[in-house]
Design a protein around this motif. Structure first.
Motif, PDB file in Angstrom:
ATOM      1  N   LEU A 416      43.392  42.113  31.936  1.00  0.00           N
ATOM      2  CA  LEU A 416      43.789  42.438  33.304  1.00  0.00           C
ATOM      3  C   LEU A 416      42.897  41.704  34.300  1.00  0.00           C
ATOM      4  O   LEU A 416      41.662  41.749  34.199  1.00  0.00           O
ATOM      5  CB  LEU A 416      43.688  43.948  33.552  1.00  0.00           C
ATOM      6  CG  LEU A 416      44.614  44.854  32.732  1.00  0.00           C
ATOM      7  CD1 LEU A 416      44.219  46.308  32.924  1.00  0.00           C
ATOM      8  CD2 LEU A 416      46.067  44.639  33.131  1.00  0.00           C
ATOM      9  N   LEU A 417      43.523  41.049  35.273  1.00  0.00           N
ATOM     10  CA  LEU A 417      42.799  40.484  36.411  1.00  0.00           C
ATOM     11  C   LEU A 417      42.789  41.537  37.514  1.00  0.00           C
ATOM     12  O   LEU A 417      43.848  42.007  37.934  1.00  0.00           O
ATOM     13  CB  LEU A 417      43.490  39.215  36.910  1.00  0.00           C
ATOM     14  CG  LEU A 417      43.599  38.056  35.914  1.00  0.00           C
ATOM     15  CD1 LEU A 417      44.514  36.981  36.483  1.00  0.00           C
ATOM     16  CD2 LEU A 417      42.231  37.474  35.620  1.00  0.00           C
ATOM     17  N   LEU A 418      41.608  41.899  37.998  1.00  0.00           N
ATOM     18  CA  LEU A 418      41.482  42.950  39.002  1.00  0.00           C
ATOM     19  C   LEU A 418      41.025  42.365  40.335  1.00  0.00           C
ATOM     20  O   LEU A 418      40.355  41.335  40.382  1.00  0.00           O
ATOM     21  CB  LEU A 418      40.475  44.012  38.548  1.00  0.00           C
ATOM     22  CG  LEU A 418      40.675  44.613  37.152  1.00  0.00           C
ATOM     23  CD1 LEU A 418      39.666  45.728  36.923  1.00  0.00           C
ATOM     24  CD2 LEU A 418      42.088  45.127  36.963  1.00  0.00           C
ATOM     25  N   SER A 419      41.362  43.071  41.427  1.00  0.00           N
ATOM     26  CA  SER A 419      40.908  42.652  42.749  1.00  0.00           C
ATOM     27  C   SER A 419      39.463  43.054  42.996  1.00  0.00           C
ATOM     28  O   SER A 419      38.720  42.355  43.670  1.00  0.00           O
ATOM     29  CB  SER A 419      41.799  43.258  43.835  1.00  0.00           C
ATOM     30  OG  SER A 419      43.097  42.739  43.764  1.00  0.00           O
ATOM     31  N   GLY A 420      39.053  44.203  42.473  1.00  0.00           N
ATOM     32  CA  GLY A 420      37.705  44.692  42.724  1.00  0.00           C
ATOM     33  C   GLY A 420      37.487  46.012  42.023  1.00  0.00           C
ATOM     34  O   GLY A 420      38.266  46.420  41.147  1.00  0.00           O
ATOM     35  N   VAL A 421      36.426  46.709  42.418  1.00  0.00           N
ATOM     36  CA  VAL A 421      36.064  47.949  41.735  1.00  0.00           C
ATOM     37  C   VAL A 421      37.118  49.033  41.930  1.00  0.00           C
ATOM     38  O   VAL A 421      37.281  49.918  41.081  1.00  0.00           O
ATOM     39  CB  VAL A 421      34.671  48.426  42.208  1.00  0.00           C
ATOM     40  CG1 VAL A 421      34.732  48.983  43.637  1.00  0.00           C
ATOM     41  CG2 VAL A 421      34.095  49.465  41.251  1.00  0.00           C
TER      42      VAL A 421
END
Length: 679
Positions: A416-421
């Motif tokens: 998964l590529l996430l935007s942030g925390v």
């Protein structure tokens, strides 16, 4: 027909000549030497006059030809020639236009400015070490008067007989002479400075086309001072664009302007300069214009400027503006940075499409290419020793991902590529909400940066994590469930009420008759409990389903079943068809389980929304069965299939298994053929 006259074998003069030729304007260019003539592009619109002229000779030439205008594009330091041109034009009704080379006041490194050669020489006398003199052969006599300074000189001049002769006349030896034709790159200048052990560089403020910036950059890299002899103030004239405007007014026509841009879209990997490919580094370091998100362009200094643009709506007008300011035949490099890999969940493709269109329609001119980068997924996989060719990969970066839980449930490994925390918190909560607390989350934090961490987290740990920054995750599921690729949910698994439901066997045949494909948009009209809508939505998260139902109890049941099967791609639409269909996006397929007596009106609406739609209609009542001929003749149709189905599933009764008869159903499948097609 009067022609234009250009004086100058300079870069600006050649560019102006090329622009006039491209625009079909006849003109004459005066150059001092055969070498200057050889640099001009031969065209039917150009006449070249070679040789130096004094004032009287110029005047006779002007009067004999009656030129429309005279453009002085000589070197900024060619005082005598400019003075003679102006004197020769006195009393003549020929406009004079001075094309001034663009200045490059660039105070980088150790730069000192001097008003004259004499002032510069006085300062050089106070220095030690070799001096690279790039002011031209005509200035040599000033710098060679002092023997102590002459012995330290290395001079770079044009490879012409007269230039070499002047060097020798002024007492320079062969090892002190570099006879080369520019332009010179920063790298070439730096190599010469190091080869000849230069301690000070002397140049004129010769502008961009004179390679001024490249000299200063090279000196800064080597760490030596630059002495600059400033441009004579009396030579202030018109810019290239201003000269073009004046000529357009005199000619009464528009000139074809602008040079070309070599545009490169670069994937920069995770963000650290160390993770760049060698090809990407080369493109970035050669960039005249650098664009991209602020954090990506921050480490780099382009040759001209950088801007935090990464959307096509900002990039296109910027590049068009920069190209319009270029000289004809001039090329500049524009580099646009994108995170990760250019072809992997990147904004690169949309920008590429916009730029490709601009190049096709002529609003931009030049070349376009893409350089890939290293994705954070491949980097994380390498860090933890895991493959990713046997995994599913999704992005939550800047987008909502439908049915995240369902995707993870069906895979042993999910990247998964996430935007942030915040996305990490969402991931942890999703795993807990769907009974996947035993999943392991391997999180890569700030990959490739000095603060990089590799974290092994539980879902609860994900919720507790507070460090802000970039995350890429690998979710390992110890109990993946295999996705069923066919319809066939048992009837008893649905939330039921008193609302009719299409039974399992009929559902399976009806859905198969629909001929669904990835990306389909489906209406389930008269959805009832939503059994058909649920079955279709479960087949693929790329399919969008609208369950249309007029009864409130049915609407509630569809919502309950939607939640039970965790289907984000199923939307419940309360209302009566055909009115409820009007605001919906056009469908590719429709299933009619009930029509409320509005069958023909519904068909009309469906045909209007998509005249090639695929339909399946279930008929139980005699009234609906008798209407089938009207259904098939109302609009052009093809691929017609009508079958009656009677299912008799076995039911256990004590020690016996007895068939339990279900109502016979007519299943009518067809496709609208569109206007003009035969039935």
């Amino acid at each position: 027909m009067k022609q234009l006259l250009i004086f100058g074998g300079t870069t600006e003069g050649r560019h102006l000549s090329a622009l006039l030729s491209r625009s079909g304007v006849y003109h004459t260019v005066c150059v001092a030497t055969e070498y200057g003539a050889s640099l001009l592009e031969e065209t039917p619109f150009l006449t070249v006059k070679t040789g130096r002229m004094e004032e009287k000779e110029m005047r006779r030439f002007f009067m004999a030809e009656e030129f429309l205008a005279v453009v002085d594009a000589t070197h900024p330091y060619a005082d005598v020639v400019t003075k003679n041109i102006r004197l020769a034009l006195c009393g003549l009704s020929i406009p004079y236009l001075r094309l001034e080379r663009e200045a490059s006041h660039c105070d980088r490194g150790q730069v000192r400015y001097f008003d004259s050669n004499e002032a510069c020489i006085a300062s050089l006398e106070q220095t030690t070490g070799n001096v690279l003199l790039t002011t031209g052969s005509k200035e040599l006599s000033h710098y060679c008067q002092s023997s102590s300074l002459r012995e330290r000189l290395v001079v770079r001049v044009l490879p012409l007989k007269q230039s070499l002769a002047l060097c020798l006349q002024n007492g320079l030896s062969g090892k002190q002479i570099i006879a080369m034709q520019g332009p010179f790159s920063t790298e070439m200048n730096e190599a010469l400075l190091r080869q000849y052990h230069i301690a000070c560089l002397v140049t004129k403020e010769s502008g961009p086309s004179g390679g001024y910036r490249q000299k200063l950059e090279a000196a800064e890299q080597v760490g030596i001072p630059v002495f600059v002899v400033g441009r004579p103030p009396e030579h202030m004239g018109l810019s290239f664009a201003e000269v073009c405007q004046k000529l357009e007014s005199l000619l009464g026509c528009a000139l074809s302007r602008g040079g070309d841009l070599d545009i490169v879209l670069v994937g920069v990997g995770m963000g650290s300069p160390e993770s760049l490919t060698q090809e990407a580094k080369k493109a970035i370091f050669s960039a005249d214009f650098l664009l991209g998100a602020q954090r990506m362009i921050a480490p780099y200094t382009p040759k001209i400027e950088k801007q935090p643009y990464y959307l096509s709506r900002d990039i296109l007008p910027y590049l068009q503006k920069q190209q319009s300011s270029l000289l004809p035949m001039e090329r500049k490099n524009a580099v646009i940075l994108f995170s990760g890999d250019s072809g992997f969940y990147s904004g690169c493709h949309k920008v590429w499409e916009a730029l490709q269109q601009a190049l096709s329609d002529g609003t931009l001119s030049g070349t376009l290419r893409i350089l890939p980068g290293i994705s954070s997924v491949s980097y994380l996989a390498a860090c933890v020793g895991e493959a990713y060719d046997d995994s599913k990969i999704y992005s939550l970066h800047g987008a909502d991902l439908p049915d995240l839980a369902g995707k993870i449930q069906q895979q042993e490994k999910t990247y998964l590529l996430l935007s942030g925390v915040e996305d990490l918190h969402r991931l942890g909560q999703t795993l807990l909400d769907h009974n996947m607390a035993d999943c392991v989350v391997i999180a890569g934090y700030q990959l490739s940066y000095p603060e990089q961490e590799l974290l092994r987290l539980t879902p609860k740990d994900c919720l507790a994590r507070q460090a802000r920054g970039l995350y890429t995750c690998l979710v390992k599921n110890p109990r993946p469930t295999k996705k069923c690729l066919t319809p066939g949910v048992r009837d008893e698994l649905f939330v039921r009420g008193k609302v009719p439901m299409t039974k399992e066997t009929v559902r399976m045949v009806s859905i198969c008759k629909l001929g669904l494909f990835a990306g389909a948009v489906v209406y389930d009209i008269g959805s009832g409990t939503g059994s058909v809508a649920v079955e279709i939505a479960r087949l693929s998260d790329t399919i969008t389903v609208y369950g249309v139902e007029q009864k409130l109890e049915g609407v509630s049941l569809i919502n309950d079943n939607r939640e039970r099967f965790a289907l984000d791609n199923l939307t419940v639409v309360p209302g009566t068809a055909p009115e409820a269909l009007v605001p919906l996006p056009p469908a590719t397929h429709a299933f009619l389980g009930g029509s409320g007596g509005q069958l023909l009106s519904i068909l009309d609406t469906l045909y209007e929304k998509n005249p090639t739609m695929r339909l399946v209609l279930n008929a139980i009542s005699l009234e609906t069965i008798s209407a089938l001929p009207s259904v098939l003749s109302r609009h052009p149709v093809k691929d017609v299939s009508v079958v009656q189905l009677q299912a008799n599933p076995l039911r256990e009764l004590g020690q016996y298994h007895l068939p339990q008869s279900e109502n016979p159903v007519w299943i009518c499948a067809f496709q609208f053929a569109g206007e003009g097609e035969s039935k």
